[in-house]
Write a protein that holds these residues in place. Structure first.
Motif, mmCIF file in Angstrom:
data_model
loop_
_atom_site.group_PDB
_atom_site.id
_atom_site.type_symbol
_atom_site.label_atom_id
_atom_site.label_comp_id
_atom_site.label_asym_id
_atom_site.label_seq_id
_atom_site.Cartn_x
_atom_site.Cartn_y
_atom_site.Cartn_z
ATOM 1 N N SER A 22 31.548 -43.661 -20.426
ATOM 2 C CA SER A 22 31.107 -42.877 -21.012
ATOM 3 C C SER A 22 31.547 -41.871 -21.586
ATOM 4 O O SER A 22 32.472 -41.283 -21.134
ATOM 5 C CB SER A 22 29.473 -41.771 -20.507
ATOM 6 O OG SER A 22 29.900 -41.719 -19.204
ATOM 7 N N ALA A 23 30.644 -41.155 -22.180
ATOM 8 C CA ALA A 23 31.634 -39.281 -22.841
ATOM 9 C C ALA A 23 31.821 -38.763 -22.213
ATOM 10 O O ALA A 23 32.713 -38.003 -21.325
ATOM 11 C CB ALA A 23 30.699 -39.068 -23.612
ATOM 12 N N ALA A 24 30.851 -38.521 -20.709
ATOM 13 C CA ALA A 24 30.769 -37.330 -20.000
ATOM 14 C C ALA A 24 32.345 -38.060 -18.521
ATOM 15 O O ALA A 24 32.663 -37.128 -18.126
ATOM 16 C CB ALA A 24 29.662 -37.820 -19.034
ATOM 17 N N ALA A 25 32.215 -39.464 -18.506
ATOM 18 C CA ALA A 25 33.210 -39.468 -17.484
ATOM 19 C C ALA A 25 34.226 -39.556 -18.277
ATOM 20 O O ALA A 25 35.253 -38.996 -17.375
ATOM 21 C CB ALA A 25 33.152 -41.164 -17.216
ATOM 22 N N ARG A 26 34.497 -39.831 -19.556
ATOM 23 C CA ARG A 26 36.284 -39.109 -20.382
ATOM 24 C C ARG A 26 36.413 -37.566 -19.923
ATOM 25 O O ARG A 26 37.567 -37.659 -19.103
ATOM 26 C CB ARG A 26 36.652 -39.713 -21.521
ATOM 27 C CG ARG A 26 36.252 -41.314 -21.678
ATOM 28 C CD ARG A 26 36.597 -41.624 -23.048
ATOM 29 N NE ARG A 26 35.427 -41.224 -24.145
ATOM 30 C CZ ARG A 26 34.749 -41.814 -24.461
ATOM 31 N NH1 ARG A 26 34.332 -43.300 -24.149
ATOM 32 N NH2 ARG A 26 34.069 -41.732 -25.446
ATOM 33 N N ARG A 27 35.264 -36.863 -20.197
ATOM 34 C CA ARG A 27 35.440 -35.413 -19.974
ATOM 35 C C ARG A 27 35.997 -35.376 -18.828
ATOM 36 O O ARG A 27 36.745 -34.695 -18.195
ATOM 37 C CB ARG A 27 34.270 -35.091 -20.198
ATOM 38 C CG ARG A 27 34.231 -34.535 -21.915
ATOM 39 C CD ARG A 27 33.145 -33.344 -22.088
ATOM 40 N NE ARG A 27 31.834 -33.647 -21.542
ATOM 41 C CZ ARG A 27 30.913 -34.344 -22.210
ATOM 42 N NH1 ARG A 27 31.156 -34.973 -23.478
ATOM 43 N NH2 ARG A 27 29.533 -34.890 -22.116
ATOM 44 N N ALA A 28 35.556 -35.560 -17.779
ATOM 45 C CA ALA A 28 35.831 -35.339 -16.269
ATOM 46 C C ALA A 28 36.698 -35.951 -15.681
ATOM 47 O O ALA A 28 37.594 -35.140 -15.048
ATOM 48 C CB ALA A 28 33.917 -36.358 -15.108
ATOM 49 N N ALA A 29 37.665 -37.380 -16.434
ATOM 50 C CA ALA A 29 38.317 -37.890 -15.773
ATOM 51 C C ALA A 29 39.863 -37.089 -16.793
ATOM 52 O O ALA A 29 40.856 -36.331 -15.780
ATOM 53 C CB ALA A 29 38.420 -39.207 -16.626
ATOM 54 N N HIS A 30 39.108 -36.195 -17.521
ATOM 55 C CA HIS A 30 40.646 -35.336 -17.797
ATOM 56 C C HIS A 30 40.682 -34.165 -17.656
ATOM 57 O O HIS A 30 41.471 -33.317 -18.007
ATOM 58 C CB HIS A 30 40.428 -34.803 -19.628
ATOM 59 C CG HIS A 30 40.461 -36.051 -20.714
ATOM 60 N ND1 HIS A 30 41.853 -36.099 -20.978
ATOM 61 C CD2 HIS A 30 39.784 -37.097 -21.719
ATOM 62 C CE1 HIS A 30 41.757 -37.514 -21.725
ATOM 63 N NE2 HIS A 30 40.580 -37.234 -22.444
ATOM 64 N N THR A 31 39.933 -33.410 -16.973
ATOM 65 C CA THR A 31 39.403 -32.398 -16.135
ATOM 66 C C THR A 31 40.423 -32.711 -15.099
ATOM 67 O O THR A 31 41.457 -32.106 -14.111
ATOM 68 C CB THR A 31 37.928 -32.214 -15.357
ATOM 69 O OG1 THR A 31 37.440 -32.009 -17.011
ATOM 70 C CG2 THR A 31 38.118 -30.949 -14.591
ATOM 71 N N GLN A 32 40.039 -34.126 -14.212
ATOM 72 C CA GLN A 32 40.479 -34.243 -13.189
ATOM 73 C C GLN A 32 42.292 -34.047 -13.447
ATOM 74 O O GLN A 32 43.515 -33.697 -12.915
ATOM 75 C CB GLN A 32 40.723 -35.814 -12.846
ATOM 76 C CG GLN A 32 39.286 -35.438 -11.895
ATOM 77 C CD GLN A 32 38.745 -36.451 -10.845
ATOM 78 O OE1 GLN A 32 38.976 -38.158 -11.746
ATOM 79 N NE2 GLN A 32 38.116 -36.365 -9.745
ATOM 80 N N LEU A 33 42.825 -34.963 -14.776
ATOM 81 C CA LEU A 33 44.335 -34.905 -15.181
ATOM 82 C C LEU A 33 45.107 -34.047 -15.387
ATOM 83 O O LEU A 33 45.913 -33.579 -14.783
ATOM 84 C CB LEU A 33 44.108 -36.071 -15.940
ATOM 85 C CG LEU A 33 44.351 -37.462 -16.104
ATOM 86 C CD1 LEU A 33 43.263 -38.478 -17.253
ATOM 87 C CD2 LEU A 33 44.717 -37.855 -15.855
ATOM 88 N N ALA A 34 43.452 -32.623 -15.694
ATOM 89 C CA ALA A 34 44.178 -31.046 -16.049
ATOM 90 C C ALA A 34 44.896 -30.648 -15.143
ATOM 91 O O ALA A 34 45.894 -30.060 -15.106
ATOM 92 C CB ALA A 34 43.178 -30.796 -16.871
ATOM 93 N N ALA A 35 43.955 -30.800 -13.506
ATOM 94 C CA ALA A 35 44.263 -30.518 -12.738
ATOM 95 C C ALA A 35 45.172 -30.679 -12.165
ATOM 96 O O ALA A 35 46.526 -30.156 -11.608
ATOM 97 C CB ALA A 35 42.946 -30.303 -11.628
ATOM 98 N N ALA A 36 46.600 -32.533 -12.102
ATOM 99 C CA ALA A 36 47.150 -32.737 -11.711
ATOM 100 C C ALA A 36 47.882 -32.579 -12.227
ATOM 101 O O ALA A 36 49.470 -32.200 -11.741
ATOM 102 C CB ALA A 36 46.596 -34.258 -11.945
ATOM 103 N N TYR A 37 48.261 -31.863 -13.599
ATOM 104 C CA TYR A 37 49.454 -31.711 -14.438
ATOM 105 C C TYR A 37 49.859 -30.075 -14.503
ATOM 106 O O TYR A 37 49.984 -29.191 -15.178
ATOM 107 C CB TYR A 37 49.453 -31.974 -15.802
ATOM 108 C CG TYR A 37 49.792 -33.494 -15.649
ATOM 109 C CD1 TYR A 37 50.851 -33.846 -15.108
ATOM 110 C CD2 TYR A 37 48.450 -34.814 -16.126
ATOM 111 C CE1 TYR A 37 51.095 -35.030 -15.616
ATOM 112 C CE2 TYR A 37 48.646 -35.076 -16.348
ATOM 113 C CZ TYR A 37 49.787 -36.227 -16.378
ATOM 114 O OH TYR A 37 50.201 -37.650 -16.681
ATOM 115 N N ASP A 38 49.275 -29.723 -13.163
ATOM 116 C CA ASP A 38 50.167 -28.130 -12.982
ATOM 117 C C ASP A 38 51.107 -27.364 -13.883
ATOM 118 O O ASP A 38 51.704 -25.938 -13.842
ATOM 119 C CB ASP A 38 49.097 -27.344 -12.076
ATOM 120 C CG ASP A 38 49.842 -28.168 -10.182
ATOM 121 O OD1 ASP A 38 50.159 -29.003 -10.879
ATOM 122 O OD2 ASP A 38 49.286 -27.682 -9.525
#
Length: 609
Positions: A22-38
């Motif tokens: 879902s769109a919400a799931a994809r946004r959540a995944a991108h949020t987590q990935l953003a945190a991983a690429y600090d």
């Protein structure tokens, strides 16, 4: 799962997993990935953008920074996309428009001309900020000039020039340079460009710019576009002596391109090759394919003049590839024309005709006169290859009007020798008189290349009184710069001598002509020289095609670089090919050349002409 890395067995599995979420799931995944690429600001900014659905200045600022980082490493297309997304997430109108403008500027440099013209024009119409409107108009006009819409580009450039003359004359020089190129290409009356040059000379009087060396280079190029048959001493000194400025890559590359192209017009091929090659390398390193195609085209014109036809064919293919990938409609046509020119001069009539037809089909009527002239010349060559001398004359006779006036003020006189020789073979020498009468007025102090062309034409028109003109052509101290033209002058003089029963003198001209034509692989002219030699008493066998001539143009390019010791990946990078393609070319070339190892290539590669 491999450690902390998720790997999919097939790309479609990854695509399916993404599309099913879902769109919400994809946004959540991108949020987590953003945190991983600090520790990676570019990747982090991309993932933050994918997780954001409303304007957010923090995310927009991070994307703008990521765009700058991408641009620094040469990824201009990626930089454009990031800046566009940054504009979409900008909170206030001013920031949004500034970022759109920046994206348009990057896109124009990277070769996305249609998009840059459309987006820049829309920004010019919609923005309420006068500064943004003006800058957007400037970039959009430049981008339009790189498409096939030269009429619209001309109107846009004139509008921008009017606005910039009082507000920012430095950027006005850039637009004026573009208008001068457009005028030359289309064959328009240069009076409009001359008037604008006077305006900007006054506007720049006493003012300073951040890059002072650029204005003299632009001025030199514009002056030569206004009067392309002149040879001003100050411009000649500038192209020969001006140092390479220590400016940002895009500015230095432009400086070298302007002076290199000016050197070509001034009949300084060695200087032109040096500066244009430097400009090309700068643009290649900076990932500026939009600018690179223009430099490639200019460099190819010089290479053609000095007889390096392999390099011209390679340049034509590269221009075509870049232009098709970037939707550069005008450059695609130039790529076709360069390849057609090589095919025509080497007697490959079928390929030359196919490419010429493509050019004529693509260019709007009356908006690319320079290309129309060169296509007519190429068509004349291919008619000659088919032993159709009347057809050859019909094609090339078009480049001058009935009253002797040239259709293009510069290019037609560069092809005067071809025009004259076709007229002689077709029994139409009377047409030369009017052309030469006009030429005497238009070329009162001809440059070296024009001087050679005029001497050839006058000799062919003079009949029994031709020898002084023939001697001027073959003994011109500058003629060796243009081997094909000199060989034609020798062929024409040798034929004239043979017909006056001076076979020994004739052979002294015809033999070097044959050697040059054979070296250049210009088969039709080699056959003409061989026939004249036989008539002059020299027994000449039909030449066997050399192993080198049996290679394709791209195979020759690859083999030349391999002979210098370059590896396949290095060759691939230099020629914009894949290493696999390089390997394939070498695989096909080795048996043709009769070699089995790379070390043997040095012994079979001829010296560049």
């Amino acid at each position: 799962m491999a450690g902390h890395v998720v790997r999919f067995r097939h790309p479609l599995v990854r695509a399916a997993a993404t599309s099913r979420a879902s769109a919400a799931a994809r946004r959540a995944a991108h949020t987590q990935l953003a945190a991983a690429y600090d520790d990676d600001p570019e990747r982090q900014a991309r993932h933050r953008a994918e997780a954001t659905v409303v304007p957010d200045e923090d995310v927009a600022g991070a994307l703008a920074l990521a765009s700058e980082l991408a641009l620094r490493r040469g990824a201009s297309a990626e930089a454009t996309r990031l800046m566009v997304r940054a504009s979409e997430l900008s909170v206030d109108r001013v920031s949004r428009e500034e970022r759109v403008l920046h994206a348009v500027q990057i896109g124009s440099v990277s070769g996305s001309f249609e998009w840059a013209a459309e987006t820049g024009t829309r920004l010019r119409l919609e923005s309420e900020d006068p500064s943004i409107r003006l800058r957007a108009a400037h970039v959009a006009a430049y981008a339009l000039a790189q498409t096939d819409r030269s009429g619209a580009a001309r109107r846009a450039l004139v509008e921008v020039l009017e606005q910039l003359k009082d507000t920012d004359p430095f950027w006005g020089w850039s637009s004026l340079t573009t208008l001068a190129v457009l005028s030359y290409r289309a064959g328009w009356d240069p009076g409009e460009v001359a008037e604008w040059l006077e305006v900007y000379e006054r506007a720049m009087d006493g003012s300073e710019s951040a890059f002072p060396a650029i204005v003299p280079a632009a001025r030199a190029w514009i002056r030569l576009q206004i009067d392309p048959t002149s040879r001003p001493a100050d411009v000649l000194e500038l192209v020969r002596e001006a140092p390479v400025p220590d400016y940002p890559a895009e500015v230095t590359g432009t400086h070298e391109m302007l002076l290199g192209a000016a050197a070509w017009l001034l009949d300084e091929p060695a200087v032109a090759l040096e500066r244009l090659s430097r400009s090309l390398e700068i643009k290649r390193r900076a990932d500026q394919p939009g600018e690179m195609t223009q430099t490639l085209i200019a460099l190819a014109l010089v290479q053609f003049a000095v007889g390096d036809y392999d390099a011209v064919e390679q340049a034509g293919r590269l221009v075509q590839d870049i232009a098709e990938a970037r939707n550069q409609s005008y450059a695609v046509v130039d790529g076709y024309e360069l390849q057609a020119r090589v095919a025509g001069i080497r007697g490959d009539a079928e390929r030359a005709r196919e490419l010429c037809d493509r050019v004529l089909l693509e260019i709007p009527a009356g908006e690319a006169l320079a290309l129309e002239v060169t296509v007519r010349v190429t068509m004349s060559w291919l008619r000659l290859a088919e032993h159709d001398v009347q057809g050859a004359w019909r094609e090339v006779s078009w480049i001058f009007h009935e009253d002797g006036e040239p259709r293009h003020p510069h290019i037609c006189y560069r092809e005067l020798g071809t025009y004259a020789s076709a007229a002689l073979r077709a029994g139409a020498v009377e047409h030369l008189g009017r052309v030469l009468e006009v030429a005497r007025r238009r070329l009162p102090d001809p440059r070296p290349y024009h001087r050679l062309q005029l001497a050839r034409a006058r000799a062919l028109a003079a009949g029994e009184d031709a020898e002084p003109w023939h001697l001027e052509a073959v003994h011109d101290p500058d003629a060796a710069r243009w081997p094909f033209e000199l060989a034609n002058a020798q062929l024409e003089y040798g034929a004239w001598l043979r017909r006056r029963h001076r076979p020994t003198d004739a052979r002294a001209q015809l033999q070097p002509a044959l050697e040059t034509f054979s070296r250049l692989a210009t088969r039709v002219w080699a056959e003409l020289a061989r026939a004249e030699l036989r008539a002059a008493g020299v027994a000449t066998a039909v030449a066997e095609p050399s192993a080198w001539a049996g290679l394709t143009g791209q195979e020759r390019q690859v083999v030349r670089l391999a002979a210098t010791g370059m590896t396949n990946p290095e060759i691939a990078a230099a020629l914009y090919l894949s290493p696999r393609t390089v390997s394939t070319h070498l695989y096909h070339a080795f048996p043709k050349l009769g070699v089995t190892a790379r070390a043997q290539l040095r012994d079979v590669v001829p010296e560049p002409t």
